[in-house]
Design an enzyme around this catalytic site. Structure first.
Site, PDB file in Angstrom:
ATOM      1  N   HIS A  37      39.521 -23.301  61.744  1.00  0.00           N
ATOM      2  CA  HIS A  37      39.035 -23.594  62.902  1.00  0.00           C
ATOM      3  C   HIS A  37      38.686 -24.826  62.898  1.00  0.00           C
ATOM      4  O   HIS A  37      39.000 -25.233  64.334  1.00  0.00           O
ATOM      5  CB  HIS A  37      37.245 -23.440  62.553  1.00  0.00           C
ATOM      6  CG  HIS A  37      36.995 -22.038  62.210  1.00  0.00           C
ATOM      7  ND1 HIS A  37      36.531 -21.037  61.461  1.00  0.00           N
ATOM      8  CD2 HIS A  37      37.485 -20.805  62.422  1.00  0.00           C
ATOM      9  CE1 HIS A  37      36.615 -19.905  61.296  1.00  0.00           C
ATOM     10  NE2 HIS A  37      37.175 -19.616  61.866  1.00  0.00           N
ATOM     11  N   ASP A 150      45.624 -14.267  63.432  1.00  0.00           N
ATOM     12  CA  ASP A 150      45.885 -13.349  64.010  1.00  0.00           C
ATOM     13  C   ASP A 150      46.390 -13.074  64.525  1.00  0.00           C
ATOM     14  O   ASP A 150      46.395 -13.015  66.251  1.00  0.00           O
ATOM     15  CB  ASP A 150      44.137 -12.817  64.971  1.00  0.00           C
ATOM     16  CG  ASP A 150      42.781 -13.015  63.388  1.00  0.00           C
ATOM     17  OD1 ASP A 150      42.400 -12.930  62.932  1.00  0.00           O
ATOM     18  OD2 ASP A 150      42.904 -14.859  63.376  1.00  0.00           O
ATOM     19  N   SER A 186      36.952 -16.471  57.546  1.00  0.00           N
ATOM     20  CA  SER A 186      35.664 -16.556  57.007  1.00  0.00           C
ATOM     21  C   SER A 186      34.959 -15.548  56.080  1.00  0.00           C
ATOM     22  O   SER A 186      34.777 -16.100  55.040  1.00  0.00           O
ATOM     23  CB  SER A 186      34.882 -16.232  58.321  1.00  0.00           C
ATOM     24  OG  SER A 186      34.947 -17.263  59.203  1.00  0.00           O
ATOM     25  N   ARG A 187      36.010 -14.271  56.339  1.00  0.00           N
ATOM     26  CA  ARG A 187      35.355 -13.752  55.348  1.00  0.00           C
ATOM     27  C   ARG A 187      35.790 -13.839  53.172  1.00  0.00           C
ATOM     28  O   ARG A 187      35.271 -13.195  52.242  1.00  0.00           O
ATOM     29  CB  ARG A 187      36.599 -12.439  55.339  1.00  0.00           C
ATOM     30  CG  ARG A 187      36.036 -12.070  56.396  1.00  0.00           C
ATOM     31  CD  ARG A 187      37.216  -9.876  56.590  1.00  0.00           C
ATOM     32  NE  ARG A 187      37.213 -10.002  58.682  1.00  0.00           N
ATOM     33  CZ  ARG A 187      36.290  -8.827  58.812  1.00  0.00           C
ATOM     34  NH1 ARG A 187      35.226  -8.307  57.713  1.00  0.00           N
ATOM     35  NH2 ARG A 187      36.817  -8.575  60.355  1.00  0.00           N
TER      36      ARG A 187
END
Length: 286
Positions: A37, A150, A186-187
Site C-alpha cells: 500500500h 489484484d 493484509s490477510r
C-alpha cells in the site's frame, strides 16, 4: 496529514486544492496497511501534488460475511504509517457516509468478471465497482493507483472507468513481496506461523513455472503449479489460470497472446491468498 470522516468535508478540501491548481492522486485501501500500500502512496506522491488515501472495509464486495468480520482492522497503526508517507488526507468514513442510500447498481463487465475471482466470489467485483466509483465521484482524482497483486480487480476498474466515462488515469504498482517471496497482503496477518512459512511455496512455484515455458505447454504448466502446491498438507489451490492479460480469458497455447498472466488463489487453512505472475508481456502493458 488530515483525517476526514465525512464526504462533505473531503469534497470541500478537494475543491480548495482544485482552485489552487493542484493535481490529486487517490489510493483506495481497506486498511491493515503494508509496504505494498505504502509503495502506491509514494508513487501517487511522486505523480501528483496531493494524495488522498481511503481506508474503508467495503461490505458490498464480501460474498462471505464471516470474511468481512475477520478482515484485519489496524487503524491506529495505519494512521501512524500514513503520517510518515506522502498522504495528504486520510478519508476514513463510515458505511453510512459512503452509502447514504443502498447502492443497487449492477455492472455488466462481460466476461471479465466471469472467471477466476469472479467465478469463485460471485458479486465481489460488482461491490468493488460500486465502492470505487463512489470514491471516484467524491475525490475526482486526476490519477488513481492500484496494486498489481489484484490483477483481475485492476482490469475491472479500468473497464469501469471507461464504462462510466471517468477522466481518471488508472495506474498500477508492482507486487511487493516479503523476503521469502510471499505477496504482501493484509490477510497475511491472519496466517498461523506454520501456514505463513508454507505460503512462500506459492510464489516459489510460480517463479519456477516460468522457467518451464519453453519445455511445457500451458496445460502442463498449470498441472505442475497445482500439483506442487497441493503436495503441501497446509495449502490447497482453489484455481490457477493462465490467461490473456487483457481479456482474462484462459489460453491453450503460448502463441495465442503477447500478454500472458498466470493468476492463482490458494487456501492456507481458512485464509485465502492470491498472487499472479506475468509470463509474457510483449505489449509492455502496465
Amino acid at each position: 496529514m488530515e483525517i476526514v470522516a465525512r464526504s462533505e468535508e473531503l469534497k470541500r478540501i478537494i475543491r480548495g486544492w482544485r482552485i489552487e491548481g493542484k493535481t490529486v492522486g487517490f489510493v483506495p485501501t481497506m486498511g491493515a496497511l503494508h509496504k505494498g500500500h505504502l509503495s502506491l502512496v509514494e508513487k501517487a506522491g511522486q505523480a501528483c501534488d496531493v494524495v488522498v488515501v481511503s481506508i474503508f472495509v467495503n461490505p458490498t464486495q464480501f460474498n462471505n460475511k464471516e470474511d468481512l468480520k475477520k478482515y484485519p482492522r489496524t487503524i491506529d497503526e495505519d494512521k501512524r504509517l500514513l503520517q510518515e508517507s506522502s498522504c495528504s488526507i486520510l478519508y476514513y468514513p463510515t458505511v453510512e457516509d459512503v452509502y447514504p442510500e443502498e447502492d443497487k447498481r449492477v455492472f455488466d463487465f462481460g466476461m471479465l468478471d466471469k472467471v477466476m475471482e469472479g467465478e469463485f466470489r460471485p458479486g465481489h467485483f460488482n461491490g468493488v465497482a460500486q465502492v470505487v466509483s463512489r470514491f471516484f465521484d467524491l475525490v475526482q482524482p486526476d490519477k488513481a493507483f492500484f496494486g498489481e497483486k489484484d490483477f483481475q480487480q485492476l482490469a475491472i476498474i479500468r473497464a469501469m472507468a471507461k464504462m462510466l466515462n471517468y477522466d481518471i488515469e488508472i495506474l498500477s504498482g508492482d507486487i511487493v513481496r516479503e523476503p521469502d517471496g510471499l505477496a504482501m497482503s493484509s490477510r497475511n496477518t491472519r496466517l498461523s506461523n506454520a501456514h505463513r512459512k508454507e505460503s512462500a511455496l506459492i510464489s516459489e512455484t510460480l517463479f519456477e513455472s516460468k522457467e518451464l515455458m519453453t519445455a511445457k505447454n500451458i496445460k502442463e504448466v498449470i498441472n505442475f503449479v497445482v500439483e506442487k502446491i497441493n503436495e503441501s498438507a497446509l495449502l490447497e489451490v482453489e484455481y490457477f489460470n493462465i490467461v490473456d492479460g487483457n481479456s482474462l480469458q484462459p489460453l491453450d497455447d503460448w502463441s495465442q497472446s503477447e500478454y500472458i498472466v498466470g493468476c492463482i488463489a490458494v487456501f492456507a487453512d481458512e485464509v485465502r491468498l492470491i498472487d499472479n505472475l506475468i509470463y509474457k508481456n510483449f505489449q509492455n502493458v502496465r
